[in-house]
Structure formats: C-alpha cells, structure tokens
Design a protein around this motif. Structure first.
Motif, short mmCIF file in Angstrom:
data_model
loop_
_atom_site.label_atom_id
_atom_site.label_comp_id
_atom_site.label_asym_id
_atom_site.label_seq_id
_atom_site.Cartn_x
_atom_site.Cartn_y
_atom_site.Cartn_z
N VAL A 86 -26.11 17.24 -5.12
CA VAL A 86 -25.27 16.67 -4.02
C VAL A 86 -25.50 15.15 -4.25
O VAL A 86 -26.80 14.65 -4.35
CB VAL A 86 -25.91 16.96 -2.54
CG1 VAL A 86 -25.41 16.14 -1.45
CG2 VAL A 86 -25.85 18.43 -2.26
N LEU A 88 -24.77 11.42 -2.87
CA LEU A 88 -24.19 10.71 -1.74
C LEU A 88 -23.81 9.40 -2.05
O LEU A 88 -24.11 8.89 -3.43
CB LEU A 88 -25.32 10.39 -0.48
CG LEU A 88 -26.23 11.66 -0.16
CD1 LEU A 88 -27.35 11.21 0.92
CD2 LEU A 88 -25.30 12.50 0.60
N ARG A 89 -22.94 8.89 -1.19
CA ARG A 89 -22.52 7.52 -1.43
C ARG A 89 -23.16 6.41 -0.97
O ARG A 89 -23.61 6.49 0.22
CB ARG A 89 -21.05 7.30 -0.79
CG ARG A 89 -20.42 5.85 -0.99
CD ARG A 89 -19.00 5.90 -0.18
NE ARG A 89 -18.08 6.75 -0.92
CZ ARG A 89 -17.55 8.05 -0.83
NH1 ARG A 89 -18.15 8.74 0.23
NH2 ARG A 89 -16.86 8.61 -1.40
N CYS A 153 -16.34 13.12 -5.59
CA CYS A 153 -17.13 14.01 -4.95
C CYS A 153 -18.39 13.71 -4.20
O CYS A 153 -19.14 14.38 -3.52
CB CYS A 153 -17.77 14.67 -6.13
SG CYS A 153 -16.59 15.87 -7.23
N ARG A 155 -20.57 12.22 -1.17
CA ARG A 155 -20.59 12.56 0.28
C ARG A 155 -21.37 11.44 0.90
O ARG A 155 -22.16 10.74 0.55
CB ARG A 155 -21.22 13.92 0.50
CG ARG A 155 -20.95 14.86 -0.53
CD ARG A 155 -21.84 16.28 0.19
NE ARG A 155 -21.70 17.28 -0.90
CZ ARG A 155 -21.99 18.62 -0.59
NH1 ARG A 155 -22.70 18.80 0.55
NH2 ARG A 155 -22.15 19.48 -1.48
N ASN A 156 -21.08 11.36 2.21
CA ASN A 156 -21.61 10.24 3.15
C ASN A 156 -22.69 11.02 4.00
O ASN A 156 -24.00 10.07 4.22
CB ASN A 156 -20.81 9.68 4.08
CG ASN A 156 -19.70 8.93 3.71
OD1 ASN A 156 -19.80 8.04 2.78
ND2 ASN A 156 -18.60 9.19 4.23
N GLN A 157 -23.23 12.30 3.78
CA GLN A 157 -24.26 12.79 4.61
C GLN A 157 -24.35 14.23 3.91
O GLN A 157 -23.38 14.78 3.56
CB GLN A 157 -24.17 12.59 6.16
CG GLN A 157 -23.00 13.66 6.50
CD GLN A 157 -23.15 13.61 8.01
OE1 GLN A 157 -23.80 14.57 8.70
NE2 GLN A 157 -22.34 12.95 8.74
N PHE A 158 -25.51 14.67 4.01
CA PHE A 158 -25.80 16.19 3.83
C PHE A 158 -26.75 16.89 4.63
O PHE A 158 -28.00 16.21 4.64
CB PHE A 158 -26.20 16.19 2.39
CG PHE A 158 -26.69 17.79 1.84
CD1 PHE A 158 -25.64 18.88 1.85
CD2 PHE A 158 -27.94 18.05 1.63
CE1 PHE A 158 -26.14 19.98 1.47
CE2 PHE A 158 -28.19 19.31 1.31
CZ PHE A 158 -27.55 20.39 1.19
N PRO A 181 -19.09 6.43 9.29
CA PRO A 181 -19.42 6.31 7.78
C PRO A 181 -20.20 5.13 7.40
O PRO A 181 -20.96 4.92 6.42
CB PRO A 181 -18.17 6.70 7.11
CG PRO A 181 -17.56 7.43 8.24
CD PRO A 181 -17.79 6.97 9.41
#
Length: 244
Positions: A86, A88-89, A153, A155-158, A181
């Motif tokens: 994963v 993240l951005r 690909c 993501r801003n959160q997980f 975001p």
C-alpha cells in the motif's frame, strides 16, 4: 548511513486483525539506499517470524530532497506489484503530480526540494535559464509509463483493524469518511496538538521528529531520512509496535 536498532515492542490501545502484521515505513525522500535496506529487513523479518498475513504500508513523500527519487519509485513499484504494498500519497507526490499537469508551479516545487527529483530523472537545471514550460516538457519525456501507473495507484488513506494510515494526519472531530484529502496529506498543528481519541489509532509521517513519537492516539514515524540517514520502519502485530 545510520541504522536504528530494533528495540522492545510498545503496546498501544489498538489492534490488528488476527494473524496479521503490518509494516509501516516513514518518509523516504529520495533515499533509495535506506529504502533498499528497509525492504531487506522486512523480507528477513517475515522469513524469521512467519505469519499468515503481512501488509506493507509506505506513508508517502517518496520524492524530493534526497538524491534518488526515481530509484525509490522503481523500488516501490516492484513492491506494489509483487507484494501488494500500500503506497500512500504524500504532499510531495501531490506537488509533483501538480507539476506534471501544470508547469506554472515549478518554482513552488523547487522550493520544496524538487530539483534533486528532476535530476534523478535526468532533467538537470544548469546555469542557463530554462523556462518552466521547457522543464515541464523534458520531465514529461523522462517520466516512465510505469511511474505514471504507480502514481495512479497512490491512496490517501488505508485502514486495517483499529489502525488508520495517512501521510500527515486527520482533522480532529471529522469522521474518517468525511476527511478532506488535503488534510490527510498536509495537516500539521490542528492534528499534532490534538489529545482527543480518534476513531482509529493514526500512523503517520509528514512532520519530522528526532525519534518515532508515540502518543495515546497516534504515532509519527517521519525521522527525516534525507537529513539524518535514519528511515524508520515499524511492525504492528496485535497491539504491539516493534521498531525494525
């Protein structure tokens, strides 16, 4: 290069799903050598302590400041595909994405440390004055298709179990599903100064600290790798956090 020694685990008031271990890595900022070392440590830890499910989470800020941003993305793209990592951005990825769309923000990006990133892709800014448009065209030409796909690909959160992974933090008092975001990748004081319990235990980076900072409601693992030579990785299993 400094290596943080593994210390005793710390327990927090949150837990992962059963038979699950999460590896979280702080802000990398172009330090491909430190990232390679962390990846090797993660792989060795999994071999040494096998478990049914492992998840790798990289907290963003892969580019800028350090010298090898392109290589960092090469490495992470492999982890994303081969290990379902994963990624993240971070705010630095957001700014780089912005420059890919709009050359007008070049000077803003350079102020944030974008010049080493451009150089890592072979786009050197020499003494002659290049227009933002020229730099933009050269960067687009040098930016691989695989890196475009990697950026798509991000993501801003997980969320996993009781843990929420974001780059910068959250807006206190706002439900997770309603978070802006921009807050997730840019927020500082409103989040860092908050002592309230959030819906989840927050794992984040973005604001450099001398050592991983564990609070009752969050942990910050941005140890300014590009400046200190220490890239922090934690392993979360159950309610225990171990520093690799």
């Amino acid at each position: 290069m400094h290596r943080a020694s593994a210390g005793p685990s710390r327990s927090v008031n949150a837990t992962t799903p059963a038979d699950t271990r999460i590896y979280a890595v702080g802000d990398i900022h172009g330090c491909a050598d430190l990232l390679s070392e962390i990846i090797a440590r993660i792989d060795e830890d999994i071999r040494r302590r096998p478990i049914a499910h492992t998840i790798e989470v990289y907290l963003g800020d892969y580019v800028d400041r350090g010298p090898h941003s392109k290589t960092v993305i090469d490495l992470l793209a492999i982890r994303l595909v081969a290990h379902h990592a994963v990624c993240l951005r971070g705010n630095h990825e957001a700014v780089m994405e912005g420059f890919l769309q709009d050359p007008a923000i070049l000077q803003y990006w350079l102020q944030l440390g974008g010049m080493p990133t451009l150089a890592s892709y072979g786009v050197e800014l020499h003494d002659e004055i290049a227009t933002a448009g020229e730099v933009h065209r050269r960067f687009l030409d040098a930016f691989p298709r695989a890196h475009e796909l990697f950026m798509q690909c991000l993501r801003n959160q997980f969320r996993c179990g009781d843990f929420l992974f974001v780059h910068a933090g959250i807006r206190p008092g706002v439900p997770i599903e309603h978070q802006d975001p921009n807050d997730l990748i840019w927020i500082r004081d409103a989040f860092l100064d908050s002592t309230r319990d959030h819906e989840q235990f927050i794992v984040h980076g973005h604001t450099p600290v001398p050592h991983p900072d564990i609070r009752h409601n969050r942990i910050n693992i941005d140890t300014a790798a590009w400046r200190t030579g220490t890239l922090t990785c934690i392993a979360i299993e159950g309610s225990a956090i171990l520093f690799l």
